[in-house]
Design a protein around this motif. Structure first.
Motif, mmCIF file in Angstrom:
data_model
loop_
_atom_site.group_PDB
_atom_site.id
_atom_site.type_symbol
_atom_site.label_atom_id
_atom_site.label_comp_id
_atom_site.label_asym_id
_atom_site.label_seq_id
_atom_site.Cartn_x
_atom_site.Cartn_y
_atom_site.Cartn_z
ATOM 1 N N CYS A 281 57.964 -21.283 8.474
ATOM 2 C CA CYS A 281 57.187 -20.079 8.150
ATOM 3 C C CYS A 281 55.715 -20.408 7.932
ATOM 4 C CB CYS A 281 57.737 -19.411 6.882
ATOM 5 S SG CYS A 281 59.416 -18.835 7.091
ATOM 6 N N LYS A 282 54.880 -19.391 8.176
ATOM 7 C CA LYS A 282 53.445 -19.578 8.037
ATOM 8 C C LYS A 282 53.032 -19.638 6.568
ATOM 9 C CE LYS A 282 49.446 -18.054 10.497
ATOM 10 N NZ LYS A 282 48.727 -16.855 10.846
ATOM 11 N N GLU A 283 53.604 -18.720 5.803
ATOM 12 C CA GLU A 283 53.350 -18.697 4.351
ATOM 13 C C GLU A 283 54.677 -18.554 3.628
ATOM 14 O OE1 GLU A 283 48.997 -16.514 3.872
ATOM 15 O OE2 GLU A 283 50.807 -15.353 3.558
ATOM 16 N N VAL A 284 54.704 -19.013 2.383
ATOM 17 C CA VAL A 284 55.930 -18.850 1.594
ATOM 18 C C VAL A 284 55.592 -18.201 0.255
ATOM 19 C CG1 VAL A 284 57.723 -20.101 0.320
ATOM 20 C CG2 VAL A 284 57.253 -20.710 2.690
ATOM 21 N N LEU A 285 56.350 -17.154 -0.067
ATOM 22 C CA LEU A 285 56.182 -16.473 -1.351
ATOM 23 C C LEU A 285 57.328 -16.894 -2.265
ATOM 24 C CD1 LEU A 285 54.892 -14.142 -3.141
ATOM 25 C CD2 LEU A 285 56.532 -12.609 -2.041
ATOM 26 N N VAL A 286 56.998 -17.399 -3.444
ATOM 27 C CA VAL A 286 58.027 -17.804 -4.401
ATOM 28 C C VAL A 286 58.121 -16.743 -5.498
ATOM 29 C CG1 VAL A 286 58.826 -19.597 -5.977
ATOM 30 C CG2 VAL A 286 57.482 -20.226 -3.966
ATOM 31 N N ILE A 287 59.306 -16.150 -5.640
ATOM 32 C CA ILE A 287 59.504 -15.139 -6.683
ATOM 33 C C ILE A 287 60.460 -15.719 -7.711
ATOM 34 C CG2 ILE A 287 60.034 -12.708 -7.100
ATOM 35 C CD1 ILE A 287 59.973 -12.285 -4.082
ATOM 36 N N GLU A 288 59.967 -15.937 -8.911
ATOM 37 C CA GLU A 288 60.822 -16.511 -9.955
ATOM 38 C C GLU A 288 60.506 -15.877 -11.296
ATOM 39 O OE1 GLU A 288 60.063 -20.783 -10.263
ATOM 40 O OE2 GLU A 288 58.115 -20.470 -9.324
ATOM 41 N N GLU A 289 61.543 -15.654 -12.099
ATOM 42 C CA GLU A 289 61.411 -15.073 -13.430
ATOM 43 C C GLU A 289 61.068 -16.194 -14.406
ATOM 44 O OE1 GLU A 289 61.121 -12.093 -14.630
ATOM 45 O OE2 GLU A 289 63.003 -11.391 -15.491
ATOM 46 N N GLY A 290 59.942 -16.059 -15.120
ATOM 47 C CA GLY A 290 59.548 -17.106 -16.061
ATOM 48 C C GLY A 290 58.330 -17.853 -15.578
ATOM 49 N N TYR A 291 58.293 -19.147 -15.852
ATOM 50 C CA TYR A 291 57.156 -19.969 -15.439
ATOM 51 C C TYR A 291 57.233 -20.281 -13.938
ATOM 52 C CZ TYR A 291 56.172 -21.139 -20.405
ATOM 53 O OH TYR A 291 55.869 -21.105 -21.728
ATOM 54 N N PRO A 292 56.081 -20.539 -13.300
ATOM 55 C CA PRO A 292 56.108 -20.858 -11.858
ATOM 56 C C PRO A 292 56.511 -22.309 -11.601
ATOM 57 C CG PRO A 292 53.842 -20.721 -12.662
ATOM 58 C CD PRO A 292 54.720 -20.417 -13.837
ATOM 59 N N ILE A 293 57.718 -22.671 -11.995
ATOM 60 C CA ILE A 293 58.147 -24.081 -11.885
ATOM 61 C C ILE A 293 58.397 -24.479 -10.440
ATOM 62 C CG2 ILE A 293 60.492 -23.375 -12.609
ATOM 63 C CD1 ILE A 293 60.938 -26.197 -13.660
ATOM 64 N N VAL A 294 59.082 -23.621 -9.688
ATOM 65 C CA VAL A 294 59.364 -23.935 -8.282
ATOM 66 C C VAL A 294 58.065 -23.893 -7.485
ATOM 67 C CG1 VAL A 294 60.560 -23.138 -6.204
ATOM 68 C CG2 VAL A 294 61.750 -23.118 -8.412
ATOM 69 N N GLU A 295 57.266 -22.874 -7.748
ATOM 70 C CA GLU A 295 55.987 -22.731 -7.040
ATOM 71 C C GLU A 295 55.120 -23.976 -7.237
ATOM 72 O OE1 GLU A 295 53.821 -19.307 -8.309
ATOM 73 O OE2 GLU A 295 52.148 -19.677 -6.960
ATOM 74 N N GLU A 296 55.050 -24.456 -8.474
ATOM 75 C CA GLU A 296 54.242 -25.653 -8.770
ATOM 76 C C GLU A 296 54.767 -26.879 -8.034
ATOM 77 O OE1 GLU A 296 52.186 -25.247 -13.160
ATOM 78 O OE2 GLU A 296 54.052 -26.367 -12.971
ATOM 79 N N MET A 297 56.105 -27.004 -7.998
ATOM 80 C CA MET A 297 56.702 -28.156 -7.321
ATOM 81 C C MET A 297 56.349 -28.149 -5.831
ATOM 82 S SD MET A 297 60.410 -28.227 -9.139
ATOM 83 C CE MET A 297 61.156 -29.439 -8.106
ATOM 84 N N LEU A 298 56.395 -26.950 -5.238
ATOM 85 C CA LEU A 298 56.141 -26.859 -3.801
ATOM 86 C C LEU A 298 54.663 -27.003 -3.468
ATOM 87 C CD1 LEU A 298 58.587 -24.010 -2.776
ATOM 88 C CD2 LEU A 298 59.001 -26.464 -2.927
ATOM 89 N N LYS A 299 53.817 -26.504 -4.338
ATOM 90 C CA LYS A 299 52.369 -26.576 -4.138
ATOM 91 C C LYS A 299 51.859 -28.014 -4.271
ATOM 92 C CE LYS A 299 49.221 -22.857 -5.503
ATOM 93 N NZ LYS A 299 49.583 -21.721 -4.699
ATOM 94 N N GLY A 300 52.398 -28.703 -5.243
ATOM 95 C CA GLY A 300 51.886 -30.040 -5.512
ATOM 96 C C GLY A 300 50.520 -29.967 -6.155
ATOM 97 N N PHE A 301 49.919 -31.124 -6.390
ATOM 98 C CA PHE A 301 48.612 -31.156 -7.043
ATOM 99 C C PHE A 301 47.528 -30.708 -6.076
ATOM 100 C CE2 PHE A 301 44.841 -33.043 -8.971
ATOM 101 C CZ PHE A 301 45.022 -32.643 -10.283
ATOM 102 N N GLN A 302 47.667 -31.146 -4.840
ATOM 103 C CA GLN A 302 46.688 -30.777 -3.813
ATOM 104 C C GLN A 302 47.446 -30.107 -2.691
ATOM 105 O OE1 GLN A 302 44.756 -34.073 -2.040
ATOM 106 N NE2 GLN A 302 43.079 -32.873 -1.245
ATOM 107 N N GLU A 303 47.361 -28.779 -2.643
ATOM 108 C CA GLU A 303 48.166 -28.049 -1.665
ATOM 109 C C GLU A 303 47.748 -28.396 -0.239
ATOM 110 O OE1 GLU A 303 48.193 -23.889 -2.343
ATOM 111 O OE2 GLU A 303 49.772 -23.509 -0.886
#
Lengths: 535, 197
Positions: A281-303
């Motif tokens: 996929c070109k972009e990915v949207l992460v929808i999660e209830e609470g803190y953006p834990i999955v989003e942070e893991m996928l983004k990494g420090f330097q996206e």
């Protein structure tokens, strides 16, 4: 198959009963309370002789559950998210010792802080302890996860964390029940050193836990709770975790979603499935209830590479509970609002009940404290926290269970005089007793006011372990007999009660005043039950 | 078929009893149901609401999106206004007229009623008065349910069965009182000719 109408909490309770649980341990806390209450009221649990008494706090509950697992039987421990802070020590270490009988730890998070001090995300605790986390998306999944969770825990040899959030905890829907499994027999560990975390043993156990991560990930990869649904439009891929999957699908009620969707309800993250989605996929949207834990893991420090959207880039709100509207907006779907709430509508905050004993406690305390000015009363967590609101404005802190006592001690150390703590009976036995021992040992100049209503009231009137034990506990901890006072908080006793408080405020040492009157809700409940019996 | 219902009121007024009665009726008529409740601190006399969703198809979200509720059923007039952004264009607002005044800044009741009447479809009833005339002052909530039942796609017999199941543990007399209350509310709404503009 039998279909039951259950809250998410109740579904977990029923799933555990059917899953062969021998004991459940908990301290009440919104939104987790109904799990234990359901099991306590269950005829089936009674027939199976499942142990189901409240514990003094989440730490004792967690340890008791670990003890039952040591002895080979299946156990569950339930708490609200901040309760896991209290239980964190045994929780983290239970991943190192490992389990024998299946061990399920349920933590109910409260995003938007409907009844809490923060909105911490328990999935971080799962990652911290390096154990699998299950996050149900609906009531049936909540049931299934508790039902199969014990076996997962036994197979992987570690506790399994079930993370649920307020909305699912307190929402009811149809649940299909499975055939009941039998309980396990009492047995001792084959390796009697397994649970001895002396450094030499602990190092070995920890290395084993680290090594097991690959296996945990492989199981998550094949888990039926994680599913990758194909979609034609690869402009966007969507990762929806737990209940967020419902909010996503609500927006596709009449048509199939065009985007590929990865539903995640079993962690650690299924790496292959995630990579497949991100890669296509070109972009990915992460929808999660609470803190953006999955989003942070996928983004990494330097996206780099595929753009990851979610709560961090503002596609979804950074804080608070999600709902179908937030998800619609993040997908560019139009939200059709009804008419506006009229501007003149005032808020209607919760308040102490009419006839509540805490009211008379605050009225007496406020009068006794008048000459000292404000800002000298530390308090705690319970109905009496509402004493912070007008018309009382009687307390100046509410941080965590038991903190009133110890914060008063620290402020007294700093020279605050008088330094007062107001705490409830159940909160006192949860985490106030050790603080009182500190005060006695140091001869702190503090006045502790325990407002005893013989119950854990805020969460709906569960039994309090403190009932009929408070005076003995205080004396046993070393409070002087002449500075352990009691009164009944009633309007007619107001003058006398003020005098008692005033006198103890002047004492240069530890004073404990216990205000004793039953919770008005429980009085009315009993009255109603009695009336029904006699009619 | 889809009915999205918001129940509103003040903590302690018993909206969960109404929700349970609708839930039982839905179960009898074999509909899908999701019902999000409010527990905890707000139950101490604060604003409370419950999202109740009925459908012949599986339901995704436990929460009703904005502008999609078919019905707001409120046991307190001011609280009925708090959820207006959720009401659909053709949705109905059914509310009890008796205010619950437990805050110092409760607005003028006439202002509230005027605001309710701005909606295209509304029904205001004094459920407490109807209950008193009926001789069962405790049944105001079931009277509200009866009135609102006109706007819920569940047959009367299923509501009766639901009420029967909900109250059967309390004896036949209590069941009868509540079924009578249900019909009193429903008849009131029928006679009122559903006062839409």
């Amino acid at each position: 198959m039998q279909r039951l109408m259950l809250l998410g909490d109740e579904a977990i309770g029923q799933g555990a009963i059917d899953g062969g649980m021998s004991g459940i341990y908990a301290y009440p806390g919104t939104p987790s309370t109904e799990i234990m209450e359901y099991v306590q009221n269950s005829q089936e649990a009674a027939e199976k002789e499942i142990l189901r008494e409240w514990s003094a706090n989440e730490k004792t509950a967690m340890e008791a559950a670990l003890g039952m697992s040591y002895a080979g039987k299946r156990a569950m421990v339930c708490m609200k998210h901040v309760g896991l802070n209290v239980a964190a020590d045994p929780f983290i270490n239970s991943a190192i010792t490992g389990v024998r009988g299946g061990l399920l730890v349920v933590s109910a998070d409260d995003p938007s802080m409907h009844s809490s001090q923060n909105e911490q995300d328990s999935r971080f605790y799962g990652k911290f302890a390096m154990i699998p986390v299950l996050e149900p998306s609906n009531q049936q999944e909540a049931y299934n996860m508790a039902y199969t969770g014990f076996e997962l825990s036994e197979k992987l040899g570690v506790p399994v964390l079930i993370r649920i959030t307020t909305r699912l905890s307190h929402s009811r829907s149809g649940v299909e029940k499975q055939q009941s499994k039998s309980q396990r027999e009492l047995s001792l560990p084959e390796d009697l050193k397994q649970f001895i975390l002396l450094p030499a043993n602990a190092r070995g156990r920890y290395a084993n836990l680290v090594k097991s991560q690959t296996a945990f990930e492989a199981v998550a990869e094949d888990s039926k709770f994680n599913e990758l649904y194909p979609g034609k439009n690869k402009k966007l891929g969507i990762i929806a975790c737990g209940i967020a999957y419902n909010y996503l699908m609500e927006n596709f009620r009449d048509q199939k979603p065009e985007y590929p969707i990865l539903k995640i309800s079993h962690y650690p993250l299924p790496r292959k499935k995630v990579e497949k989605l991100i890669g296509s996929c070109k972009e990915v949207l992460v929808i999660e209830e609470g803190y953006p834990i999955v989003e942070e893991m996928l983004k990494g420090f330097q996206e780099k590479g595929t753009k990851i959207k979610g709560r961090l880039d503002g596609s979804l709100p950074r804080v608070g509970e999600l709902d179908p509207n937030h998800v619609a907006i993040s997908l560019g779907i139009k939200v059709s609002y009804g008419s506006k709430v009229p501007g003149f509508l005032p808020e209607r905050p919760p308040a102490l009940c009419k006839g509540c004993g805490h009211i008379d406690v605050f009225n007496a305390l406020n009068e006794a404290m008048k000459k000292y000015g404000g800002g000298k009363v530390f308090s705690d967590i319970g109905c009496y926290t509402l004493g912070a609101l007008p018309p009382y404005n009687a307390i100046n802190s509410c941080v965590d269970m038991g903190a009133s006592v110890t914060m008063a001690v620290g402020a007294a150390d700093a020279g605050l005089k008088p330094s007062v703590a107001v705490i409830g009976d159940s909160t006192f036995t949860h985490s106030g007793m050790t603080g009182l021992l500190d005060a006695v040992y140091k001869k702190s100049s503090v006045t502790l006011l325990i407002s005893d209503n013989y119950t854990t009231a805020m969460t709906g009137g569960q039994s309090s372990l403190a009932t009929n034990r408070l005076e003995q506990i205080c004396l046993g901890l070393g409070v002087e007999k002449e500075h352990l006072r009691t009164f009944v908080p009633l309007k007619k006793n107001h003058g006398d009660n003020v005098k008692i408080i005033k006198k103890e405020l002047k004492y240069n040492g530890v004073s404990v005043i216990i205000a004793q009157r039953e919770c008005i809700k429980n009085v009315l409940k009993k009255k109603k039950a009695k009336g029904k019996l006699s009619s | 078929m889809k009915n999205d219902i918001i129940l509103s009121g003040v903590g302690g007024q018993g909206i969960l009893t109404i929700a349970a009665a609708i839930g039982m009726a839905a179960l009898e008529s074999e509909l899908y149901l999701k019902q999000a409740e409010v527990h905890g601190m707000s139950q101490r006399g604060g604003s409370v609401h419950s999202n109740l969703r009925l459908s012949d198809k599986e339901i995704a979200s436990d929460l009703i999106p904005y502008g999609q509720a078919d019905l707001i059923l409120s046991v307190e007039p001011m609280e009925s206004l708090r959820y207006l952004p959720y009401l659909s264009e053709n949705g109905w607002l059914v509310t009890n007229s008796k205010p619950c005044i437990n805050i110092p800044d409760y607005p003028d009741i006439d202002k509230i009623i005027k605001e309710i009447k701005k909606n295209p479809n509304y029904l205001i009833l004094d459920a407490v008065k109807i209950a008193t005339v009926l001789g069962s002052p405790g049944s105001a909530n079931i009277i509200m349910l009866g009135a609102a039942s006109l706007f819920i796609d569940i047959a009367v017999e299923y509501f009766e069965k639901g009420i029967q199941k909900l109250f059967c543990r309390k004896g036949e007399e209590v069941v009868k009182v509540n079924i009578d209350a249900f019909h009193a509310g429903r008849n009131y709404a029928l006679n009122k000719g559903s006062s839409g503009k």
